[in-house]
Structures are given as structure tokens and as C-alpha cells.
Enzyme design. Sequence first.
Site, PDB file in Angstrom:
ATOM      1  N   TYR A  61      74.617  25.939  25.801  1.00 27.44           N
ATOM      2  CA  TYR A  61      74.000  27.265  25.844  1.00 27.44           C
ATOM      3  C   TYR A  61      74.963  28.245  26.496  1.00 27.44           C
ATOM      4  O   TYR A  61      75.111  28.283  27.710  1.00 27.44           O
ATOM      5  CB  TYR A  61      72.686  27.234  26.608  1.00 27.44           C
ATOM      6  CG  TYR A  61      71.688  26.216  26.123  1.00 27.44           C
ATOM      7  CD1 TYR A  61      71.734  25.700  24.827  1.00 27.44           C
ATOM      8  CD2 TYR A  61      70.678  25.752  26.965  1.00 27.44           C
ATOM      9  CE1 TYR A  61      70.809  24.758  24.398  1.00 27.44           C
ATOM     10  CE2 TYR A  61      69.748  24.820  26.537  1.00 27.44           C
ATOM     11  CZ  TYR A  61      69.818  24.322  25.256  1.00 27.44           C
ATOM     12  OH  TYR A  61      68.908  23.386  24.837  1.00 27.44           O
ATOM     13  N   SER A 210      60.513  23.174  22.509  1.00 25.50           N
ATOM     14  CA  SER A 210      59.870  24.013  21.490  1.00 25.50           C
ATOM     15  C   SER A 210      58.404  23.640  21.291  1.00 25.50           C
ATOM     16  O   SER A 210      57.937  23.491  20.152  1.00 25.50           O
ATOM     17  CB  SER A 210      60.624  23.937  20.159  1.00 25.50           C
ATOM     18  OG  SER A 210      61.895  24.506  20.265  1.00 25.50           O
ATOM     19  N   GLY A 213      56.673  25.915  18.988  1.00 27.60           N
ATOM     20  CA  GLY A 213      57.252  26.113  17.661  1.00 27.60           C
ATOM     21  C   GLY A 213      58.235  27.259  17.592  1.00 27.60           C
ATOM     22  O   GLY A 213      58.254  28.010  16.622  1.00 27.60           O
ATOM     23  N   ARG A 214      59.077  27.402  18.629  1.00 23.16           N
ATOM     24  CA  ARG A 214      60.047  28.498  18.713  1.00 23.16           C
ATOM     25  C   ARG A 214      59.359  29.859  18.621  1.00 23.16           C
ATOM     26  O   ARG A 214      59.833  30.790  17.981  1.00 23.16           O
ATOM     27  CB  ARG A 214      61.121  28.369  17.639  1.00 23.16           C
ATOM     28  CG  ARG A 214      61.967  27.115  17.800  1.00 23.16           C
ATOM     29  CD  ARG A 214      63.081  27.022  16.791  1.00 23.16           C
ATOM     30  NE  ARG A 214      63.857  25.826  17.047  1.00 23.16           N
ATOM     31  CZ  ARG A 214      63.512  24.598  16.613  1.00 23.16           C
ATOM     32  NH1 ARG A 214      62.417  24.442  15.893  1.00 23.16           N
ATOM     33  NH2 ARG A 214      64.257  23.565  16.893  1.00 23.16           N
ATOM     34  N   PHE A 216      56.478  30.491  17.238  1.00 26.88           N
ATOM     35  CA  PHE A 216      55.561  30.607  16.106  1.00 26.88           C
ATOM     36  C   PHE A 216      54.105  30.512  16.567  1.00 26.88           C
ATOM     37  O   PHE A 216      53.234  31.285  16.155  1.00 26.88           O
ATOM     38  CB  PHE A 216      55.845  29.503  15.081  1.00 26.88           C
ATOM     39  CG  PHE A 216      55.678  29.958  13.661  1.00 26.88           C
ATOM     40  CD1 PHE A 216      54.589  30.725  13.276  1.00 26.88           C
ATOM     41  CD2 PHE A 216      56.608  29.618  12.703  1.00 26.88           C
ATOM     42  CE1 PHE A 216      54.439  31.146  11.966  1.00 26.88           C
ATOM     43  CE2 PHE A 216      56.473  30.032  11.381  1.00 26.88           C
ATOM     44  CZ  PHE A 216      55.383  30.795  11.014  1.00 26.88           C
TER      45      PHE A 216
END
Length: 333
Positions: A61, A210, A213-214, A216
Site C-alpha cells: 500500500y 472487504s 464488498g469494497r 458496495f
Amino acid sequence: MKKVKLGSQGLEVSQVGLGCMGMTKFAGHDVYKKADEKEALLTIERSLELGGNFLDTADQYGPWENEKFIAKAINGKRNQYAIATKFGHEINDQGELTWGINARPEYVKKAAEQSLKNLGTDYIDLYYLHRLDPNVPIEETVGAMAELVSEGKVKYLGLSEVSLETIRRANAVHPISALQTEYSLFERTVEENGILKGIAEMGIGFVSYSPLGRGFITGDIKSAADLSEGDWRLNIPRFQGEYLQKNLDLVKEIGKLAAEKDVTTAQIALAWVLSKGIVPIPGTSKRINLEKNYASADINLSDSDIERLENIIPAGTDVGARYDDHGMETIDE
């Protein structure tokens, strides 16, 4: 927030962790939207105030920038945090990603020394292999990681996105404390292929990255227009075309149960992950989101609630691939 055991080797972390990837740029680009550094620092501080001590980062990252940011955030309070970082995505001496995987023993040692330097610490609580190197036997990689433990530079070992066979082989070399893999209402492959059951039998903990869901499952995404130009999620099939609309409809159904309980869609999704005895590490760089995420630990789901959620998106539902083709190739299945 209460602490839970992660694995059977002695590691204890907060019930909900904090994914820090989005707090800095990734390979020169903002991961989602530009994070405010001051607010991100305050978010890590607030995490500790609420009992959240588990911070997740990786040398990839940035590269390196996220670890350096964590060092700034924990300065003077190192012993109050459990820091997890990862290696495996090769970074050259100039601090640039080569976009290859390197888990050779000599690189393991090199990467660890760099992470220790970046983090401004003399030990890493949980050190993960980020992705399996198909050219290096897992026994050799974990053997080098084990030497870091014997040297006191690492306390516990972890793996990420690997198969049950790989986990068993690794665990035979040195006890593995945690497996980190994507897991959410939208992604339940580790249930389907027996990994969750297998690692439980080996006394290995599970960390869900996640879990929303990132973004979502937060319900904040209503259409592709809500993803800004350059957002890397636009490259993921799950966020494209017919899959996008299908998944938006599924999120709406999750939101109905959340509304009945007077909580957010994100909170109900995190409560579901927690109901499995799993440690989620939702990522955020804002205190308001962190507080909501951590509050999910106080939500009690009944068996009927869990059944309802799992009927909305049964295991095996085709919601689109979670990475592009290159990303999927790095996953050990």
C-alpha cells in the site's frame, strides 16, 4: 469493544479491526477517494479510544507509504496496538512495485526489515504472506517467516488468499495464527470450499477483508455514476454492467432488514460477519464511519435474521468476479 482470540497461539485483537489501505495513495493513485490525512490520523486515534486496537496495512500500500503513515499514527502508543502487515508483492530497492510476487526466503527477510523500518517499530504483531508465490514452495517461505519469529521481529504468522492445502502445508512448518481472505455477504467462497471449517479444526483464526464488498454493501453506491473517474473498482466485474444492477438490487434487500432494526446496511452486514466468529477489518479514513462500524458489534442477529440475509444472497450466487483477470490469477485456489 471486547477482545477476541485470533487463532490458538495467543494473539488477541479487538472484535472489529481497521483496514488502513485507503488512508494513503496506492501506486500513486487514491484507492477510492482522496483521504484527509488529519482526519485519518484522528480515526486511528478514535479507534483506540473505542477499544479497537487492530490495524491492518501492507508494504504494497503506497508502496511503503501506508506503513509509514501508521508509524506516525501510533507514535508513542505502539504497545497499545496490534499491527498486521503483509509482504509478497515485490517492491524493488527504489520503492516501486514490480507487479510480481516474491516469497523467496531472502526476500521475506528483506521485506520484513523494510516494514519494521517503515512502521518505526522493532516487532510486527501479525505478519502475513500477501499472496502465494507459485514459484516457491510454501514450506520455504514459512520457514523464513518462522525465523523472524525466533528472532523476535514477528510475533505471529498469517497467510492471505491461499487454499486449504497450502494452509495445511504451511501450518506443518510453523503454527499459523490467521488467514485473511475476502469474505462478506457477497463473497462466501471460503465457506463453499471448506476453508472456514478446515482452519477452525487447525485452530487458525479468520480475518475478513472487504467485509462491506469494497463499499458496495454500504448502500451508498446507487449507480456507476457514484464511482468517480479513476476509481479502481470500475475495473472489477462486480461493479460493471448487468452485475452492477443485480448487486444493487441485492443490497436494497439487505437494507430492508437493516431498516427494520434501525441500523445501517453496513452495520447489518458487519453484524452478520461477526455472527460467524470472524474478525472483520472494514476500511475507512473517517471517524463517523469507524464509529458506525464498531457499533455493529452491539447488534444481535437472531437465527431467523441470519437465515433471511443468507437467503437474499445464497452461497454460490453469481455476483461477478471480485477482481479483474490479473487479480484473480494471484489467488491460490
